[in-house]
Scaffold this motif. Structure first.
Motif, PDB file in Angstrom:
ATOM      1  N   GLU A 220       0.805  -1.226   0.000  1.00  0.00           N
ATOM      2  CA  GLU A 220       0.000   0.000   0.000  1.00  0.00           C
ATOM      3  C   GLU A 220       0.836   1.273   0.000  1.00  0.00           C
ATOM      4  O   GLU A 220       0.331   2.351  -0.293  1.00  0.00           O
ATOM      5  CB  GLU A 220      -0.983   0.013   1.178  1.00  0.00           C
ATOM      6  CG  GLU A 220      -0.381   0.102   2.549  1.00  0.00           C
ATOM      7  CD  GLU A 220      -1.475   0.270   3.600  1.00  0.00           C
ATOM      8  OE1 GLU A 220      -1.906   1.407   3.831  1.00  0.00           O
ATOM      9  OE2 GLU A 220      -1.903  -0.741   4.158  1.00  0.00           O
ATOM     10  N   ARG A 221       2.124   1.167   0.279  1.00  0.00           N
ATOM     11  CA  ARG A 221       2.940   2.381   0.211  1.00  0.00           C
ATOM     12  C   ARG A 221       3.140   2.843  -1.231  1.00  0.00           C
ATOM     13  O   ARG A 221       3.573   3.967  -1.477  1.00  0.00           O
ATOM     14  CB  ARG A 221       4.291   2.158   0.894  1.00  0.00           C
ATOM     15  CG  ARG A 221       5.313   1.345   0.120  1.00  0.00           C
ATOM     16  CD  ARG A 221       6.618   1.251   0.916  1.00  0.00           C
ATOM     17  NE  ARG A 221       7.716   0.690   0.156  1.00  0.00           N
ATOM     18  CZ  ARG A 221       7.987  -0.593   0.030  1.00  0.00           C
ATOM     19  NH1 ARG A 221       7.201  -1.486   0.645  1.00  0.00           N
ATOM     20  NH2 ARG A 221       9.020  -1.016  -0.677  1.00  0.00           N
TER      21      ARG A 221
ATOM     22  N   THR B  98      17.428   7.059  13.103  1.00  0.00           N
ATOM     23  CA  THR B  98      16.982   7.545  11.800  1.00  0.00           C
ATOM     24  C   THR B  98      17.148   6.432  10.776  1.00  0.00           C
ATOM     25  O   THR B  98      17.775   5.404  11.037  1.00  0.00           O
ATOM     26  CB  THR B  98      17.801   8.765  11.337  1.00  0.00           C
ATOM     27  OG1 THR B  98      19.146   8.339  11.129  1.00  0.00           O
ATOM     28  CG2 THR B  98      17.755   9.890  12.343  1.00  0.00           C
ATOM     29  N   CYS B  99      16.622   6.682   9.573  1.00  0.00           N
ATOM     30  CA  CYS B  99      16.784   5.721   8.483  1.00  0.00           C
ATOM     31  C   CYS B  99      18.265   5.575   8.129  1.00  0.00           C
ATOM     32  O   CYS B  99      18.715   4.484   7.762  1.00  0.00           O
ATOM     33  CB  CYS B  99      16.012   6.183   7.245  1.00  0.00           C
ATOM     34  SG  CYS B  99      14.216   6.262   7.479  1.00  0.00           S
ATOM     35  N   GLU B 100      19.007   6.669   8.245  1.00  0.00           N
ATOM     36  CA  GLU B 100      20.439   6.630   7.911  1.00  0.00           C
ATOM     37  C   GLU B 100      21.203   5.733   8.883  1.00  0.00           C
ATOM     38  O   GLU B 100      21.974   4.858   8.467  1.00  0.00           O
ATOM     39  CB  GLU B 100      21.021   8.044   7.926  1.00  0.00           C
ATOM     40  CG  GLU B 100      22.469   8.096   7.487  1.00  0.00           C
ATOM     41  CD  GLU B 100      23.015   9.529   7.486  1.00  0.00           C
ATOM     42  OE1 GLU B 100      24.154   9.709   7.044  1.00  0.00           O
ATOM     43  OE2 GLU B 100      22.304  10.442   7.941  1.00  0.00           O
TER      44      GLU B 100
ATOM     45  N   GLU C  93      15.198   2.659   3.611  1.00  0.00           N
ATOM     46  CA  GLU C  93      16.044   3.387   2.662  1.00  0.00           C
ATOM     47  C   GLU C  93      15.166   4.234   1.733  1.00  0.00           C
ATOM     48  O   GLU C  93      15.521   5.360   1.386  1.00  0.00           O
ATOM     49  CB  GLU C  93      16.889   2.396   1.855  1.00  0.00           C
ATOM     50  CG  GLU C  93      17.894   3.042   0.917  1.00  0.00           C
ATOM     51  CD  GLU C  93      18.909   3.929   1.634  1.00  0.00           C
ATOM     52  OE1 GLU C  93      19.331   4.942   1.037  1.00  0.00           O
ATOM     53  OE2 GLU C  93      19.263   3.624   2.794  1.00  0.00           O
ATOM     54  N   GLU C  94      13.995   3.678   1.336  1.00  0.00           N
ATOM     55  CA  GLU C  94      13.058   4.444   0.508  1.00  0.00           C
ATOM     56  C   GLU C  94      12.493   5.636   1.279  1.00  0.00           C
ATOM     57  O   GLU C  94      12.230   6.693   0.708  1.00  0.00           O
ATOM     58  CB  GLU C  94      11.911   3.533   0.048  1.00  0.00           C
ATOM     59  CG  GLU C  94      12.309   2.527  -1.013  1.00  0.00           C
ATOM     60  CD  GLU C  94      11.118   1.711  -1.492  1.00  0.00           C
ATOM     61  OE1 GLU C  94       9.968   2.163  -1.307  1.00  0.00           O
ATOM     62  OE2 GLU C  94      11.326   0.618  -2.041  1.00  0.00           O
TER      63      GLU C  94
ATOM     64  N   LYS D 156       8.441   9.919  -6.991  1.00  0.00           N
ATOM     65  CA  LYS D 156       9.407   8.840  -6.785  1.00  0.00           C
ATOM     66  C   LYS D 156       8.816   7.574  -6.162  1.00  0.00           C
ATOM     67  O   LYS D 156       9.092   6.466  -6.589  1.00  0.00           O
ATOM     68  CB  LYS D 156      10.544   9.340  -5.875  1.00  0.00           C
ATOM     69  CG  LYS D 156      11.378  10.457  -6.467  1.00  0.00           C
ATOM     70  CD  LYS D 156      12.259   9.956  -7.593  1.00  0.00           C
ATOM     71  CE  LYS D 156      13.176  11.060  -8.105  1.00  0.00           C
ATOM     72  NZ  LYS D 156      13.960  10.622  -9.269  1.00  0.00           N
ATOM     73  N   GLU D 157       8.022   7.735  -5.130  1.00  0.00           N
ATOM     74  CA  GLU D 157       7.655   6.587  -4.294  1.00  0.00           C
ATOM     75  C   GLU D 157       6.485   5.787  -4.862  1.00  0.00           C
ATOM     76  O   GLU D 157       6.527   4.568  -4.936  1.00  0.00           O
ATOM     77  CB  GLU D 157       7.316   7.076  -2.879  1.00  0.00           C
ATOM     78  CG  GLU D 157       6.941   5.985  -1.909  1.00  0.00           C
ATOM     79  CD  GLU D 157       8.104   5.067  -1.538  1.00  0.00           C
ATOM     80  OE1 GLU D 157       7.856   4.031  -0.916  1.00  0.00           O
ATOM     81  OE2 GLU D 157       9.246   5.392  -1.898  1.00  0.00           O
ATOM     82  N   ALA D 158       5.401   6.481  -5.274  1.00  0.00           N
ATOM     83  CA  ALA D 158       4.184   5.786  -5.704  1.00  0.00           C
ATOM     84  C   ALA D 158       4.418   5.043  -7.020  1.00  0.00           C
ATOM     85  O   ALA D 158       5.037   5.569  -7.942  1.00  0.00           O
ATOM     86  CB  ALA D 158       3.040   6.777  -5.853  1.00  0.00           C
TER      87      ALA D 158
END
Length: 1504
Positions: A884-885, A939-941, A1023-1024, A1044-1046
């Motif tokens: 769903e993302r 964080t994601c990093e 990472e996304e 970018k994402e969808a």
């Protein structure tokens, strides 16, 4: 006042035409001589009693009915309806025996069918061998007789012949027409050119010169007379037209038939010029005849009667100079057109230099100084006729002498001078003209009947409008025609809104000559002040101001809710500034049947765009998250942008002595937001025309209508995929094998391993070869094998949790659905025709899912016509295995999604942020499980570094350890190694245990890999999401999500048109488009989504275009009949592609309706069968409770002598049908049918309102019965369904728009289990287009057959016979009403004993919690459902009676007791209903205003 008086005259003419072509009543038809002749000679109903064919009958009908009759239009309509053409004229046509009357009768009947927009060519295809001779007969009748000036046909007849000829050229997809028409416009027609002109043209195109020589060689020196006649036909037609045109006097009486012929002739020539196959050679012949110059000099252009002729001439001039290369068909740029212009001027200068030393200055001047009209007139004004003739002759424009066969040419001085000037003056660039065009319509366009016709368009006259047919010249032409039509359709809607709002305001002239308003309108206000506050300097190279802003002051002395609407005007909303100077005195009533402009004194209309409302300091209040400031008082000022192009034109006019438009505005009008997006769409189209439109090369020619229609089919695409992964499409191997009946299925896997998913290799698709491969020694097989290799494969397990298992498809798709899915997965253009109930949405969703899994890096755009369809599609997508993302829903319809999740831009941003926190929490848990210290889940990093240095290191170590035991045979020892060495066992402690259950090394390793895959996916997603940490604002995050994402982005076609510029500027990218409801989307709104991205390296990255729709159902809604019928604006791109012959996948299995109901519309499709569950499920096996039949046509006679009525124009009602259908609904409810399973449909808006009124009066407030699920029109109900449908056909005098078979298909296909149709059988059964359905309907009794003893649900099967004693036959509406009343009384008697007494009710009421109770228990929140406004009002009223004990609402049998005149009741009902919206929206402040509002209500009714 000249224009206004003309408008009034035109309206009177329209009114007269309507009377002539008025509704043809059944009684008139049955008592008429035409009916009697029909019965004797050609009616299908009396075939056994027909008299022999008699040619004199045709002569008699033609003379007495078609030509001599005063009401010829009505007589022609009656003849066409009687099937005169199909049954008598065409079957008996023989060229050698056919008289002129026979020919003209066929032509007139065919034209009438075209006017009615019903099928024509199928009639001629019944005798195709006769058509060539018939076509030649038509051509011969178009011209005067050889050797005389007298025409064989009258001018009126020749107009009809010309119209028929035009229909032939516009139906080039029909082989009959194409074979005959193309011979008239081929290269051989150049025989009629002047020899020197022909040589000049052939020199410029060498390949045509070669073809010309071959033609000459083939024919020899003596061609057949028939061929010579054909080649000269078009030129002879033009010459004859010029003779007629130039005989028209400059003053005096003018025959209307002459003008009509001239207008139709120009329409014919325009249509030839607007199609590349017809214009390619014809354009040169037209130019050689100098038709445009001679027409410009004709007296008709100067006369008032020639206004439309002049507009058509401008269109023709535009198309003859169109920016296209007639040889190649390529579009020409402005630079190319300039070079051609320079070439013409240079040739002229050479001619002048050689012949006239006195014009040496002209010959040596710069082109730019001599290519305008003034300069050319100055230089050539001094030349006499002989000098002009020498120049024109040198340029091969005219012959040297007027001798046969060129005697018809003109060589007079006036003509030659105009010819040279017109030919050589610089033309304005089409693009420049478009960019200088104001987007808002003004009063000159809004009320011009030739451009924006009134709603009643008969089809008798032509119009100065572009047409949308099969083919277009270039993409520029395609966009321009759509731009103009979209603009004019919007103008028509704006005109309706202006007339409604201004007439409500009742502008009167005060004693001092000023304006006073006697009424008020919700959508308009008087302007208190207006001032232009800024006129910015033009941009470099432009003439218009870069920006014009103005302040408009109004006083909001209106009700609170209306005040809020005005204060909530948003940025970019469009409003209109209106000037009225009324001449009507105070107290004059407005008459909606009289012309609008003279009554209100309207002078000017200008559009504007809202920038915002000003605050107390004079600053614009910006839209934002902060609450808007509350302004004191009632004075409000809006800052608006004016149209810069329009402002410049108005200022130029002011310099020439016109009035200042901007000093006189006195009304500000707004429009409903949903109907007010026209400017944004027009700007989008204009922006497209100003940019390089890069359409994928595989689509370009098909969009324009040229080339091989199948070129973009996947089987012809060079990049067709040989191997496809069908994922969860197939339920099992048997399903797969049955899905490809024409293929041989090969599978090497053992039977137990043949489980889905499958990878299919199609052996008939050639393998792709690399260009550097050596192919010299390899020979391709002669024929590829039509077989499929099936390879089962396994999904990679995603983790140990049950929720990690992918969602699976559970639909057993049919072979045609599988073919549609396969085509959609392949590159290219896929057209899927989906009849009602064939699972179009399921196919669409499976295609999207398969593309998503097979091409994870590609992005798919979903476009639909309506929010409802988009939401249905989206809800099914959510049920499939799609993360769903990767889903995103754009537009304002996402709130209607039946889910708690928010798929809008900001909803997805919030989801990503919440998901990020959830994933970081899992990382924290993993860190703790691995006993790693530090802040790795911050964080994601940091999570990424943790994965790289801790997780991967442990995993690689684990792999190296277990690899050493790969040969271990001891299962327990192997299990121990995996359990002890697996580093993430502690992390998966909450998963089902044990983690490792298998017995082989490979299976254990796969388990370990699936668990690690679960962990790896966490870090991949993080990472996304990393960008969302760097982007701080919601706007930036939402843009990133979109770009970018969808992976799957959904929007409506309207949203795509509105937001194109914004999406392109963001860098939006997509690879695939899927369109649902394609046949309901306007042509231009289908095209725009193709170009929502900038080209990449000059190429469009679009790979797949899937269109799903049904062109046999209703097309896009066009409110103006002229645009719908004349311009064919209702044709969708989907329908056009089907007409062109683009291959389609026709779904052929329906699973919605009973087989018997499906038979009513299945005949319309190539093949439509019933799915197996239609015969197996209980709901289809059981009969409809209370009814003998599952579908029935019920004949409804007049009630007290009245059938259909028309309280206001086009507001059709039928009280008998309304009462009957409501009684039927009440009967169903009394038997126990749920209200939600019953919908009532009708074919007209007036009847919809009447039925709602009747329900409100009879049972709407009765809790035992209540309202049905929906009461609406057939058109509005397209795309929806219900178990039981009741339909009212309304009309009793004429068939009306149900004659459109597409509307019939929609009406018949809405029901699943029961369909009951109420109408006048004797009217509809004779309609040719409806006969297939009505023959089936009439096989059952036409009186309603009931089984009153039944109750819902019944145990009676459809195959069970009903005992005659248990059956009740209802003969008419009154009997049904009485029967339902008696049944209701009986039902109440049985319920009476079950109801609690008043004392018990009082006790129950006293036990209810009171307001002062300290009861904090939860209260029930009422859910809001869609229901008619009357129902909501009834509910609101019932709330006030909550304290009263429940009492049954009695039903009154009002039918039998009615004594008043029914006609008066219908008028009252129509007036009440048509004012309901007015009453709810605009409660009058004064009694006088309320009366005015009611009187004006008829103008607001929607025409269907």
């Amino acid at each position: 006042m000249k224009r206004r008086s003309q408008t009034q005259a035109e309206k009177n003419a329209i009114k007269k035409t309507k009377e002539q072509t008025g509704a043809l009543t059944l009684s008139q038809f049955s008592s008429d001589v035409i009916w009697q002749l029909s019965s004797q000679y050609w009616s299908p109903d009396t075939k056994a009693e027909h008299l022999p064919y008699n040619a004199d009958i045709i002569e008699r009908i033609y003379v007495e009915e078609i030509t001599a009759s005063k009401n010829s239009s009505r007589r022609i309509n009656m003849l066409e309806f009687s099937q005169y053409l199909e049954q008598y004229l065409w079957p008996n046509y023989k060229r050698e025996k056919a008289t002129h009357a026979h020919l003209m009768s066929i032509v007139v009947m065919a034209n009438e069918k075209f006017r009615e927009r019903v099928e024509v060519w199928s009639v001629f295809e019944q005798l195709p061998d006769e058509y060539p001779a018939f076509f030649r007969h038509v051509l011969e009748s178009c011209l005067p007789r050889q050797g005389t000036k007298e025409a064989s046909s009258t001018l009126r007849e020749r107009t009809a012949l010309l119209m028929f000829l035009n229909h032939c050229f516009n139906s080039m997809e029909i082989e009959l027409c194409r074979e005959q028409a193309k011979r008239l416009v081929s290269l051989s027609m150049w025989h009629c050119l002047q020899p020197r002109r022909r040589d000049q043209e052939l020199r410029e195109v060498p390949e045509w010169r070669k073809y010309w020589k071959r033609l000459q060689k083939k024919e020899g020196t003596d061609p057949k007379p028939e061929l010579v006649w054909e080649r000269h036909f078009m030129q002879n037609l033009i010459v004859d037209f010029l003779h007629i045109l130039e005989r028209i006097p400059a003053q005096g009486e003018l025959n209307r038939n002459v003008v009509h012929y001239c207008e139709r002739f120009l329409e014919f020539i325009i249509d030839l010029e607007a199609l590349l196959p017809t214009r390619r050679f014809f354009n040169t012949v037209l130019d050689d005849c100098h038709l445009i110059v001679r027409a410009l000099l004709s007296p008709l252009v100067q006369r008032e009667e020639g206004k439309l002729f002049g507009q058509l001439l401008d269109m023709l001039k535009f198309y003859t100079r169109f920016e296209i290369n007639d040889v190649t068909g390529n579009s020409l740029t402005d630079h190319d057109m300039t070079q051609l212009h320079y070439k013409k001027i240079t040739l002229l200068q050479r001619a002048v230099f050689a012949k006239f030393p006195t014009l040496r200055i002209f010959a040596l001047s710069n082109v730019a100084t001599v290519d305008n009209r003034d300069a050319l007139e100055k230089h050539f004004g001094a030349l006499d006729g002989e000098g002009l003739k020498q120049i024109a002759s040198f340029l091969n424009l005219v012959p040297d002498d007027l001798q046969e066969p060129y005697k018809w040419h003109r060589l007079d001085e006036q003509f030659l001078r105009e010819l040279l000037i017109t030919r050589h003056e610089k033309r304005c660039s089409q693009l420049e003209a478009l960019n200088e065009m104001p987007l808002y319509p003004t009063e000159d366009i809004i009320w011009d009947e030739n451009v924006v016709p009134s709603e009643y368009y008969t089809g008798e006259n032509c119009l100065a409008l572009p047409k949308l047919n099969l083919q277009f010249l270039t993409l520029h032409d395609y966009l321009l025609r759509n731009f103009n039509l979209f603009r004019l359709e919007s103008t028509y809607e704006i005109r309706q809104d202006i007339e409604d709002a201004v007439s409500r305001m009742l502008p009167w002239q005060s004693e001092d000559g000023d304006v006073v308003f006697g009424g008020w309108a919700r959508m308009a206000l008087p302007i208190a002040s207006f001032a232009v506050v800024e006129v910015a300097k033009p941009h470099i190279g432009e003439k218009k101001p870069s920006r014009v802003r103005a302040d408009v002051g109004v006083t909001l002395s209106v009700r609170r809710e209306i005040k809020e609407e005005w204060e909530n005007l948003r940025k970019h909303d469009v409003c209109f500034l209106i000037t009225v100077k009324p001449t009507q005195t105070y107290g004059t009533k407005y008459n909606s049947r009289e012309p609008f402009i003279p009554q209100v004194g309207l002078v000017n209309v200008r559009g504007c765009e809202v920038e915002g409302m000003l605050d107390a300091n004079g600053r614009v209040i910006e839209d934002g998250p902060d609450p808007r400031p509350q302004l004191p008082g009632e004075q409000r000022t809006y800052r608006v942008w004016l149209d810069s192009n329009q402002y410049r034109q108005d200022m130029d006019a002011l310099q020439e002595g016109a009035d200042d438009v901007y000093e006189s505005f006195n009304i500000l009008m707004r429009r409903k937001p949903k109907e007010n997006n026209f400017k944004a769409v027009l700007e989008t189209i204009r922006h497209l025309m100003n940019t390089e439109c890069v359409v994928p090369p595989w689509l370009h020619d098909i969009l324009l209508g040229y080339g091989d229609p199948a070129a973009a089919h996947y089987s012809n695409m060079p990049n067709q995929e040989r191997s496809l992964q069908f994922n969860d499409t197939f339920l099992d191997y048997d399903h797969l094998a049955s899905s490809f009946p024409t293929y041989e299925i090969k599978c090497e896997a053992p039977d137990e391993a043949r489980v889905p998913p499958y990878r299919l290799i199609f052996e008939d698709v050639p393998e792709k070869r690399n260009s550097d491969e050596e192919e010299d020694n390899e020979e391709l097989p002669e024929a590829t094998s039509k077989s499929i290799i099936v390879e089962p494969y396994k999904y990679d397990a995603r983790g140990p949790y049950p929720s990690d298992r992918p969602k699976q498809n559970c639909i057993r798709f049919t072979p045609t659905q599988i073919e549609a899915i396969r085509a959609g997965m392949q590159p290219g253009l896929t057209l899927v025709v989906g009849p009602p109930g064939t699972g179009k949405t399921d196919v669409a969703v499976q295609i999207i899912s398969n593309i998503y899994h097979n091409h994870p890096n590609q992005r798919t755009l979903i476009v639909t016509h309506s929010n409802q369809a988009l939401n249905q599609l989206f809800e099914k997508i959510m049920a499939l295995d799609i993360d769903e993302r990767h889903l995103l829903r754009l537009g304002h319809g996402e709130e209607a999604l039946e889910t708690e999740k928010d798929y809008s831009r900001y909803g997805r941003v919030n989801y990503v942020l919440a998901k990020r926190m959830d994933l970081l929490a899992k990382v924290q848990r993993l860190q703790e499980a691995l006993d790693v210290s530090g802040d790795n889940a911050y964080t994601c990093e940091t999570a990424g570094y943790f994965y790289l240095y801790n997780v991967m290191a442990r995993w690689e170590k684990f792999l190296s350890v277990v690899a050493a035991h790969s040969e271990e045979s001891d299962v327990e020892k192997l299990l121990a190694v995996f359990e002890n060495e697996f580093p993430f066992k502690k992390f998966f402690a909450d998963a089902p245990q044990p983690l490792f259950k298998s017995s082989t090394y490979a299976e254990l390793l796969e388990t370990a890999q699936s668990n690690f895959r679960y962990i790896s996916d966490i870090f991949t997603e993080l990472e996304e999401f990393r960008a969302f940490e760097l982007l701080r604002t919601g706007l930036d995050r939402s843009k990133y999500l979109l770009v970018k994402e969808a992976k799957i982005i959904a929007m409506t076609c309207t949203h795509a048109a509105l937001k194109r510029k914004e999406l392109v500027n963001l860098g939006f990218r997509y690879d695939n488009i899927l369109m649902e409801e394609s046949a309901q989307i306007l042509e231009i709104e289908t095209f725009i989504p193709l170009l929502l991205q900038n080209p990449l390296d000059g190429l469009n990255r679009l790979k797949r275009w899937i269109m799903i729709g049904d062109h046999h159902q209703l097309p896009p809604v066009i409110k103006n009949m002229a645009f719908q019928k004349y311009s064919n604006m209702e044709q969708s791109l989907f329908t056009r592609l089907v007409r062109l012959g683009v291959p389609t996948v026709d779904l052929d299995g329906q699973g919605r309706a009973r087989a018997s109901i499906c038979s009513l519309y299945k005949w319309r499709y190539k093949k439509l069968e019933d799915l197996q569950h239609i015969f197996e499920r209980d709901e289809y096996k059981m009969a409809n409770a209370g009814f003998v039949h599952d579908y029935q046509l019920i004949n409804v006679d007049d009630f007290k002598g009245v059938g259909e009525s028309e309280p206001s124009p086009y507001f059709y009602q039928n009280l008998a049908e309304a009462e009957y259908i409501v009684a039927m609904y009440m009967y169903m409810r009394l038997l126990g049918y749920p209200a939600a399973k019953v919908s009532i449909l009708t074919t007209y808006n007036g009847q919809k309102h009447l039925i709602r009124d009747v329900i409100n009066a009879r049972c709407g407030n009765n809790p035992l019965i209540g309202w049905p699920h929906k009461v609406t029109t057939v058109d509005k109900y397209q795309g929806q369904q219900n178990d039981y449908i009741l339909i009212s056909l309304v009309r009793t005098k004429a068939v009306g728009h149900l004659r459109d078979v597409r509307r019939l298909v929609v009406a018949m296909s809405r029901a699943r289990l029961g369909l009951y149709i109420f109408g006048r059988v004797s009217l509809f059964k004779n309609c040719l287009e409806l006969q297939q359905t009505f023959k089936l309907l009439m096989q059952r009794p036409l009186d309603l057959n009931l089984v009153p003893e039944d109750s819902y649900p019944t145990q009676r099967l459809t195959v069970d016979k009903v005992d005659c004693k248990a059956c009740k036959v209802v003969e008419n509406m009154s009997e049904m009403a009485q029967f339902v009343y008696d049944l209701y009384v009986k039902k109440m008697e049985t319920l009476k004993d079950q109801l609690p007494s008043e004392e018990e009710l009082r006790d129950m009421y006293n036990q209810l919690p009171q307001e002062d109770d300290n009861n904090t228990g939860a209260t029930e929140i009422p859910t809001e459902t869609e229901e008619p406004p009357e129902k909501k009002v009834a509910k609101d009223k019932s709330k006030n009676k909550a304290g009263n004990p429940f009492k049954v609402t009695p039903i009154l049998n009002e039918i039998s007791g009615e004594e008043e005149d029914v006609q008066q009741e219908e008028q009252n009902t129509g007036a009440e209903e048509s004012t309901q919206q007015v009453a709810t929206e605009e409660t009058a402040q004064e009694p006088a205003t309320e009366v005015a509002a009611i009187e004006l209500s008829d103008t607001t009714t929607e025409k269907n």
